[in-house]
Design an enzyme around this catalytic site. Structure first.
Site, PDB file in Angstrom:
ATOM      1  N   THR A 197       6.823   2.903   0.459  1.00  0.00           N
ATOM      2  CA  THR A 197       7.661   4.009   0.897  1.00  0.00           C
ATOM      3  C   THR A 197       7.181   5.337   0.289  1.00  0.00           C
ATOM      4  O   THR A 197       6.892   5.416  -0.910  1.00  0.00           O
ATOM      5  CB  THR A 197       9.123   3.750   0.525  1.00  0.00           C
ATOM      6  OG1 THR A 197       9.579   2.580   1.174  1.00  0.00           O
ATOM      7  CG2 THR A 197      10.019   4.905   0.881  1.00  0.00           C
ATOM      8  N   TYR A 223       4.848  -9.878   2.810  1.00  0.00           N
ATOM      9  CA  TYR A 223       4.255  -9.237   1.635  1.00  0.00           C
ATOM     10  C   TYR A 223       4.244 -10.215   0.475  1.00  0.00           C
ATOM     11  O   TYR A 223       3.190 -10.645   0.008  1.00  0.00           O
ATOM     12  CB  TYR A 223       5.002  -7.936   1.297  1.00  0.00           C
ATOM     13  CG  TYR A 223       4.585  -7.266  -0.004  1.00  0.00           C
ATOM     14  CD1 TYR A 223       3.473  -7.677  -0.733  1.00  0.00           C
ATOM     15  CD2 TYR A 223       5.299  -6.186  -0.502  1.00  0.00           C
ATOM     16  CE1 TYR A 223       3.112  -7.056  -1.925  1.00  0.00           C
ATOM     17  CE2 TYR A 223       4.941  -5.552  -1.683  1.00  0.00           C
ATOM     18  CZ  TYR A 223       3.852  -5.993  -2.395  1.00  0.00           C
ATOM     19  OH  TYR A 223       3.503  -5.379  -3.563  1.00  0.00           O
ATOM     20  N   GLY A 225      10.673 -13.018  -0.989  1.00  0.00           N
ATOM     21  CA  GLY A 225       9.967 -14.293  -1.004  1.00  0.00           C
ATOM     22  C   GLY A 225      10.789 -15.419  -0.418  1.00  0.00           C
ATOM     23  O   GLY A 225      11.795 -15.214   0.284  1.00  0.00           O
ATOM     24  N   LYS A 284      14.832   0.376   8.921  1.00  0.00           N
ATOM     25  CA  LYS A 284      14.794  -0.836   8.097  1.00  0.00           C
ATOM     26  C   LYS A 284      16.136  -1.024   7.411  1.00  0.00           C
ATOM     27  O   LYS A 284      16.614  -0.137   6.700  1.00  0.00           O
ATOM     28  CB  LYS A 284      13.681  -0.754   7.061  1.00  0.00           C
ATOM     29  CG  LYS A 284      13.469  -2.065   6.292  1.00  0.00           C
ATOM     30  CD  LYS A 284      12.165  -2.058   5.527  1.00  0.00           C
ATOM     31  CE  LYS A 284      11.883  -3.409   4.881  1.00  0.00           C
ATOM     32  NZ  LYS A 284      10.553  -3.452   4.238  1.00  0.00           N
ATOM     33  N   ASN A 328      17.103  -0.232  -4.905  1.00  0.00           N
ATOM     34  CA  ASN A 328      16.642   0.266  -6.198  1.00  0.00           C
ATOM     35  C   ASN A 328      16.753   1.769  -6.389  1.00  0.00           C
ATOM     36  O   ASN A 328      16.319   2.301  -7.404  1.00  0.00           O
ATOM     37  CB  ASN A 328      15.189  -0.176  -6.416  1.00  0.00           C
ATOM     38  CG  ASN A 328      15.056  -1.678  -6.420  1.00  0.00           C
ATOM     39  OD1 ASN A 328      15.868  -2.374  -7.037  1.00  0.00           O
ATOM     40  ND2 ASN A 328      14.068  -2.201  -5.714  1.00  0.00           N
ATOM     41  N   THR A 329      17.330   2.465  -5.406  1.00  0.00           N
ATOM     42  CA  THR A 329      17.676   3.881  -5.547  1.00  0.00           C
ATOM     43  C   THR A 329      19.188   3.975  -5.422  1.00  0.00           C
ATOM     44  O   THR A 329      19.744   3.676  -4.355  1.00  0.00           O
ATOM     45  CB  THR A 329      16.998   4.737  -4.458  1.00  0.00           C
ATOM     46  OG1 THR A 329      15.577   4.650  -4.608  1.00  0.00           O
ATOM     47  CG2 THR A 329      17.426   6.196  -4.564  1.00  0.00           C
ATOM     48  N   ASP A 341       0.861  -1.190   0.000  1.00  0.00           N
ATOM     49  CA  ASP A 341       0.000   0.000   0.000  1.00  0.00           C
ATOM     50  C   ASP A 341       0.892   1.232   0.000  1.00  0.00           C
ATOM     51  O   ASP A 341       1.017   1.941   0.984  1.00  0.00           O
ATOM     52  CB  ASP A 341      -0.915  -0.035   1.224  1.00  0.00           C
ATOM     53  CG  ASP A 341      -1.992   1.043   1.186  1.00  0.00           C
ATOM     54  OD1 ASP A 341      -2.184   1.663   0.123  1.00  0.00           O
ATOM     55  OD2 ASP A 341      -2.642   1.262   2.225  1.00  0.00           O
ATOM     56  N   LYS A 342       1.492   1.500  -1.145  1.00  0.00           N
ATOM     57  CA  LYS A 342       2.488   2.566  -1.231  1.00  0.00           C
ATOM     58  C   LYS A 342       1.924   3.932  -0.876  1.00  0.00           C
ATOM     59  O   LYS A 342       2.599   4.755  -0.256  1.00  0.00           O
ATOM     60  CB  LYS A 342       3.084   2.608  -2.643  1.00  0.00           C
ATOM     61  CG  LYS A 342       4.045   1.471  -2.950  1.00  0.00           C
ATOM     62  CD  LYS A 342       4.588   1.584  -4.352  1.00  0.00           C
ATOM     63  CE  LYS A 342       5.647   0.526  -4.631  1.00  0.00           C
ATOM     64  NZ  LYS A 342       6.897   0.769  -3.890  1.00  0.00           N
ATOM     65  N   ASN A 350      15.288  -5.926   4.373  1.00  0.00           N
ATOM     66  CA  ASN A 350      14.704  -5.592   3.072  1.00  0.00           C
ATOM     67  C   ASN A 350      15.045  -6.691   2.053  1.00  0.00           C
ATOM     68  O   ASN A 350      15.536  -7.761   2.414  1.00  0.00           O
ATOM     69  CB  ASN A 350      15.246  -4.235   2.619  1.00  0.00           C
ATOM     70  CG  ASN A 350      14.258  -3.441   1.788  1.00  0.00           C
ATOM     71  OD1 ASN A 350      13.580  -3.990   0.932  1.00  0.00           O
ATOM     72  ND2 ASN A 350      14.175  -2.150   2.042  1.00  0.00           N
ATOM     73  N   SER A 380      16.584  -0.010   0.558  1.00  0.00           N
ATOM     74  CA  SER A 380      16.148  -0.439  -0.772  1.00  0.00           C
ATOM     75  C   SER A 380      17.346  -0.472  -1.715  1.00  0.00           C
ATOM     76  O   SER A 380      18.153   0.468  -1.730  1.00  0.00           O
ATOM     77  CB  SER A 380      15.099   0.525  -1.329  1.00  0.00           C
ATOM     78  OG  SER A 380      14.869   0.254  -2.713  1.00  0.00           O
ATOM     79  N   ASN A 423      11.882  -7.004  -7.700  1.00  0.00           N
ATOM     80  CA  ASN A 423      11.368  -5.682  -8.058  1.00  0.00           C
ATOM     81  C   ASN A 423      12.506  -4.677  -8.126  1.00  0.00           C
ATOM     82  O   ASN A 423      13.507  -4.798  -7.420  1.00  0.00           O
ATOM     83  CB  ASN A 423      10.300  -5.230  -7.051  1.00  0.00           C
ATOM     84  CG  ASN A 423      10.866  -4.422  -5.908  1.00  0.00           C
ATOM     85  OD1 ASN A 423      11.084  -3.213  -6.025  1.00  0.00           O
ATOM     86  ND2 ASN A 423      11.127  -5.097  -4.784  1.00  0.00           N
ATOM     87  N   ARG A 424      12.327  -3.717  -8.981  1.00  0.00           N
ATOM     88  CA  ARG A 424      13.201  -2.542  -9.030  1.00  0.00           C
ATOM     89  C   ARG A 424      12.310  -1.298  -9.199  1.00  0.00           C
ATOM     90  O   ARG A 424      12.511  -0.477 -10.094  1.00  0.00           O
ATOM     91  CB  ARG A 424      14.229  -2.675 -10.160  1.00  0.00           C
ATOM     92  CG  ARG A 424      13.692  -3.044 -11.526  1.00  0.00           C
ATOM     93  CD  ARG A 424      14.814  -2.986 -12.585  1.00  0.00           C
ATOM     94  NE  ARG A 424      14.351  -3.319 -13.919  1.00  0.00           N
ATOM     95  CZ  ARG A 424      14.414  -4.537 -14.466  1.00  0.00           C
ATOM     96  NH1 ARG A 424      14.927  -5.552 -13.773  1.00  0.00           N
ATOM     97  NH2 ARG A 424      13.971  -4.738 -15.698  1.00  0.00           N
ATOM     98  N   MET A 425      11.322  -1.190  -8.311  1.00  0.00           N
ATOM     99  CA  MET A 425      10.301  -0.152  -8.431  1.00  0.00           C
ATOM    100  C   MET A 425      10.895   1.247  -8.321  1.00  0.00           C
ATOM    101  O   MET A 425      10.523   2.144  -9.084  1.00  0.00           O
ATOM    102  CB  MET A 425       9.225  -0.342  -7.355  1.00  0.00           C
ATOM    103  CG  MET A 425       8.544  -1.709  -7.385  1.00  0.00           C
ATOM    104  SD  MET A 425       7.658  -2.057  -8.911  1.00  0.00           S
ATOM    105  CE  MET A 425       6.263  -0.958  -8.752  1.00  0.00           C
ATOM    106  N   GLY A 426      11.781   1.476  -7.350  1.00  0.00           N
ATOM    107  CA  GLY A 426      12.416   2.783  -7.235  1.00  0.00           C
ATOM    108  C   GLY A 426      11.572   3.818  -6.508  1.00  0.00           C
ATOM    109  O   GLY A 426      11.542   4.997  -6.903  1.00  0.00           O
ATOM    110  N   PHE A 427      10.901   3.415  -5.422  1.00  0.00           N
ATOM    111  CA  PHE A 427      10.117   4.351  -4.605  1.00  0.00           C
ATOM    112  C   PHE A 427       9.096   5.122  -5.448  1.00  0.00           C
ATOM    113  O   PHE A 427       8.946   6.347  -5.308  1.00  0.00           O
ATOM    114  CB  PHE A 427      11.025   5.341  -3.875  1.00  0.00           C
ATOM    115  CG  PHE A 427      11.819   4.780  -2.737  1.00  0.00           C
ATOM    116  CD1 PHE A 427      11.601   3.502  -2.247  1.00  0.00           C
ATOM    117  CD2 PHE A 427      12.813   5.554  -2.129  1.00  0.00           C
ATOM    118  CE1 PHE A 427      12.348   3.001  -1.177  1.00  0.00           C
ATOM    119  CE2 PHE A 427      13.561   5.064  -1.062  1.00  0.00           C
ATOM    120  CZ  PHE A 427      13.326   3.785  -0.594  1.00  0.00           C
TER     121      PHE A 427
END
Length: 338
Positions: free
Chosen positions: A81, A301, A251, A201, A169-170, A60-61, A230, A167, A106-110
């Site tokens: 985040t 998650y 996972g 975290k 990914n940043t 739930d970003k 993380n 994270s 994932n590499r969502m990047g906030f």
């Protein structure tokens, strides 16, 4: 979520399926959280958690459905985040299911709509505990200032605030976990939190010296808890397509590393700091093992993708059985007992 709906979502790419899941939750009639077994009630940082089973940040970003998620049986939900300014995140595709491994990369990047958009949706209403996970914008010239702003804003409305510097990914974000940068960050965050509990975290990809340094810095700064850990940039043997994608792995394959890192932080803190375990948790037995290894709370998650929305209730039910089987009368008695 019914099986046909879950099967339909699996036909879509992972990120689109997630967006539709959030949209479906927003349409749910809002219900009170289910009553929890009293043996599961536990307290850390002055907060009373009805169960130790929480939802980790990332689902739930933008704080859109945290009340609906509490109604699924989570003892607490962590949103975000969230960054000071909205940002789109990294280019798509950036979220990959690994079904044969029960894992996700994932590499969502906030990606998020920013603090100002999300935080009005976090007003406390007595429905349950909600934390806010805050981060820095990718292009920020002063990331510590971003964290300070995030803690200040979120502390006014959330039950606790998590500083996420782990994270992968940043670019450069994990550098804030070490040395003077970490101490400066924690000093800035602590100065802004007021009376709201502050959590940190951390990544699983740490060596023993780094674990010791982070533990000392967190204790010295009077952080209220560490969330361990993380996603990982490591790649254990994986069988699924997309196994070579860049990003953070979560996972089931993360579980062994996350457990070891939890044990490391338990040793490094000497039990002086509550620990929250996350990474590969998918059953009551797994949650119980982390609690006996030193975790006061657990989060999940990725397992929801593979085990469905009833997982939090199943884990809580099974955890209560295991506690009673071994003669414990509370979660707190079992923390570190292993």
């Amino acid at each position: 979520m019914t099986f046909p709906l879950r099967r339909a979502l699996w036909l879509l790419d992972a990120e689109r399926a997630h967006r539709l899941t959030v949209a479906a939750l927003r349409l749910m009639p809002l219900r009170a959280p289910p009553a929890a077994d009293p043996i599961l009630s536990t307290e850390i940082a002055g907060l009373r958690f009805p169960t130790p089973v929480g939802l980790a940040a990332g689902f739930d970003k933008d704080a859109q459905v945290w009340r609906e998620l509490l109604s699924l049986g989570f003892g607490f939900v962590e949103v975000g985040t969230l960054t000071p300014l909205p940002q789109p995140g990294n280019p798509r595709p950036r979220l990959f299911r690994l079904p044969a491994d029960e894992a996700v990369i994932n590499r969502m990047g906030f990606n998020n709509g920013g603090l100002a958009a999300a935080l009005p949706r976090l007003r406390r209403d007595g429905r349950g505990l909600v934390g806010a996970n805050v981060g820095a914008n990718k292009e920020s010239a002063d990331r510590i200032a971003d964290y300070a702003a995030g803690v200040r804003a979120a502390a006014a409305v959330a039950d606790y605030v998590t500083v996420n510097i782990s994270s992968p990914n940043t670019p450069g974000l994990r550098d804030l976990q070490y040395g003077a940068a970490l101490r400066d960050l924690l000093a800035a965050a602590v100065a802004e939190r007021g009376a709201t509990p502050l959590f940190l975290k951390v990544a699983p990809d740490l060596d023993p010296a780094q674990v010791d340094d982070i533990a000392r810095a967190a204790v010295d700064a009077r952080v209220d808890a560490l969330i361990v850990a993380n996603t990982t940039v490591a790649r254990p043997a994986l069988r699924s397509p997309h196994a070579d994608e860049a990003g953070g792995l979560s996972g089931k394959p993360l579980a062994p590393l996350a457990l070891v890192r939890l044990q490391d932080f338990r040793r490094a803190t000497g039990g002086a700091l509550p620990l929250i375990a996350v990474g590969g948790l998918d059953s009551g037995a797994a949650a119980y093992a982390r609690i006996r290894a030193g975790a006061s709370l657990v989060q999940l998650y990725t397992a929801l993708v593979f085990h469905g929305p009833g997982l939090a209730l199943r884990i809580a039910r099974d955890l209560a059985v295991l506690l009673r089987r071994d003669g414990f009368t509370s979660v707190g008695e079992a923390v570190g007992a292993g």
